[in-house]
Enzyme design. Structure first.
Site, PDB file in Angstrom:
ATOM      1  N   GLY A 197      50.910  -8.216  35.721  1.00  0.00           N
ATOM      2  CA  GLY A 197      51.975  -8.931  35.020  1.00  0.00           C
ATOM      3  C   GLY A 197      51.445  -9.568  33.756  1.00  0.00           C
TER       4      GLY A 197
ATOM      5  CB  THR B 236      48.169 -13.635  29.777  1.00  0.00           C
ATOM      6  OG1 THR B 236      47.839 -12.320  29.296  1.00  0.00           O
ATOM      7  CG2 THR B 236      46.913 -14.480  29.773  1.00  0.00           C
TER       8      THR B 236
ATOM      9  N   GLY C 134      49.470 -14.646  35.409  1.00  0.00           N
ATOM     10  CA  GLY C 134      48.183 -14.219  35.942  1.00  0.00           C
ATOM     11  C   GLY C 134      47.219 -15.384  36.110  1.00  0.00           C
TER      12      GLY C 134
ATOM     13  CD  GLU D 277      44.243  -3.816  36.368  1.00  0.00           C
ATOM     14  OE1 GLU D 277      44.297  -3.696  35.122  1.00  0.00           O
ATOM     15  OE2 GLU D 277      43.263  -3.431  37.034  1.00  0.00           O
TER      16      GLU D 277
ATOM     17  CB  CYS E 171      50.459  -3.035  30.425  1.00  0.00           C
ATOM     18  SG  CYS E 171      49.958  -1.788  31.632  1.00  0.00           S
TER      19      CYS E 171
END
Length: 468
Positions: free
Chosen positions: A189, A191, A194, A211, A245
């Site tokens: 997902g 930052t 994350g 990731e 991404c």
């Protein structure tokens, strides 16, 4: 009555401790069942993903179905080799200790997926979890509700329901899941979330793979095949409406080929979409909030629109758009666009190109270089840090089955594909078998308290210290 998250975690921990997942043959049967889950429900998967984000059918087939099935098949082919004990090379005095690394399961693992690849980014890591002998929970994204609902229906029909669970829900459900200790946590997902996931994991010292995303750059040199570069970059950027991404966030082009590249992009756009763009060939933005965010970025840009630029809020559609004469401080370059808008910058010298790369995309998930001079391209790859890279393609590094991909810095840490999945979801346990013969015991007498003396220290220095 459905189980609470606490009960789900407890059941999976109990199943793991029972030893049920240890046999390699059992793991292989579960992997085969996961492969069949996809194979026997391809049309349902197509319908669900199309309903969620309007992803074109070929992209679903290749990047959601074929990719995961091929990776599962590769695990089945290689897992005996990858899971086998490893002998460790050591100095001669320790060779008869049989130093060995064993791959042990970690326990119950949590996978938090995302919406842009709702099958790949949940089931691909799940395959690694299964291969390593763990139990696991998958938490699909609530932003792809049709796919999440389909997985909730299918998973218990194909996999052992005492060992593998799916938990659906919103952000609050994800946050509740993160309150428990796991053998490993994998989060895909943004930052910001994350970092929250990592903070939660830190409370239990749960190992983490993140990731995330990043402002991926493409650098097109004066030695590139410009027509081919334009075609491949446009495909990678506009696939599923730019919501990948690994997609390029911006292109940096040498000034000597800048206008040629812009003209090539115009030709590619016409080749791909014709005079009238049909939304189903591009895809739709995941929700109206993201649609508004992307359109606001576009409207605030000071660059010149080459083509595209229009949006349809009702259908969450944005035309593939190229912006030229974009400066480094433009609004489009301050964040990950995650939409079908491609800013094109220019550079004149290597020094300027390096400076742009480092200011725009240090720590990105991907970096792409176009040049027919392999020495030039290889050197350029050292200009900035990125989790992965490709020469003369974009997103090409996700194609080879088993090749790990991972972030660096703000784009994440760790990987899980192919053999790297075995390394991530296994604990590498170092084991020695120390000899018990009396002769060996006599040689080892120095370690006991009765041998504490300066003479023993001298003996150890003279006889056991390696010299260089």
């Amino acid at each position: 009555m459905s189980k609470t998250i606490s009960e789900v975690v407890a059941e999976l921990n109990t199943s793991f401790l029972s030893g049920k997942t240890l046999e390699i043959a059992w793991r292989k049967e579960q992997l085969k069942s996961l492969w069949r889950l996809i194979d026997e429900n391809e049309s349902k998967i197509h319908d669900a993903i199309t309903g969620d984000i309007g992803k074109p059918a070929v992209q679903i087939q290749v990047l959601e179905i074929l990719l995961v099935k091929n990776d599962i098949a590769f695990y089945l082919e290689k897992m005996d080799e990858w899971l086998a004990p490893e002998s460790v090379e050591v100095p001669s005095p320790f060779e008869n200790w049989a130093p060995t690394i064993y791959k042990r399961p970690k326990g119950t693992c949590l996978i938090i997926g995302t919406w842009n690849y709702p099958i790949t980014l949940t089931l691909l890591p799940l395959a690694a979890v299964i291969a390593c002998g763990n139990t696991g929970i998958i938490k699909p994204s609530e932003l792809a509700p049709q796919t999440a609902s389909l997985l909730e229906d299918l998973l218990p029909k194909y996999l052992d329901p005492t060992c593998f669970k799916i938990v659906n829900g919103d952000k609050d459900v994800a946050l509740e899941l993160l309150q428990y200790p796991y053998g490993h946590l994998l989060f895909t997902g943004g930052t910001v979330i994350g970092k929250q996931a990592m903070q939660s994991a830190a409370k239990h010292l749960t190992p983490v793979t993140l990731e995330l995303g990043g402002k991926n750059s493409v650098l097109v040199t004066e030695k590139a095949d410009i027509e081919l570069a334009a075609k491949r970059i446009a495909w990678g950027k506009f696939a599923i409406a730019g919501q990948t991404c690994f997609a390029p966030n911006q292109v940096i082009v040498h000034e000597s080929v800048y206008e040629l590249f812009i003209e090539a992009l115009k030709g590619v756009n016409k080749e791909f979409y014709g005079d009238v763009i049909e939304p189903h060939r591009v895809g739709k933005i995941v929700n109206k909030v993201h649609w508004k965010r992307i359109m606001t970025l576009l409207e605030s840009s000071k660059g010149e629109i080459v083509f595209g630029g229009k949006g349809d809020a009702e259908n969450r559609f944005i035309e593939p758009t190229v912006m030229k004469d974009v400066e480094a401080d433009d609004s489009l370059l301050q964040t990950e666009i995650f939409g079908p808008i491609l800013p094109v910058l220019k550079y004149s010298t290597d020094v300027e190109g390096k400076k742009l790369l480092r200011s725009l995309s240090t720590g990105a998930l991907g970096f792409f270089v176009f040049s027919d001079d392999i020495e030039q391209a290889t050197d350029i790859l050292t200009w900035t840090s990125a989790g992965t890279a490709a020469i003369n393609d974009v997103m090409g590094q996700i194609a080879p089955t088993g090749l790990p991909f991972e972030g660096v810095g703000d784009s994440g840490m760790g990987s899980y594909r192919g053999k790297s999945g075995i390394d991530t979801f296994s604990h590498r346990q170092s084991v020695v078998n120390v000899p018990t013969a009396q002769a060996f015991e006599d040689m080892s007498a120095w370690k006991y308290p009765g041998m504490e003396s300066l003479e023993t220290v001298k003996f150890l220095k003279d006889n056991m210290e390696a010299k260089i």
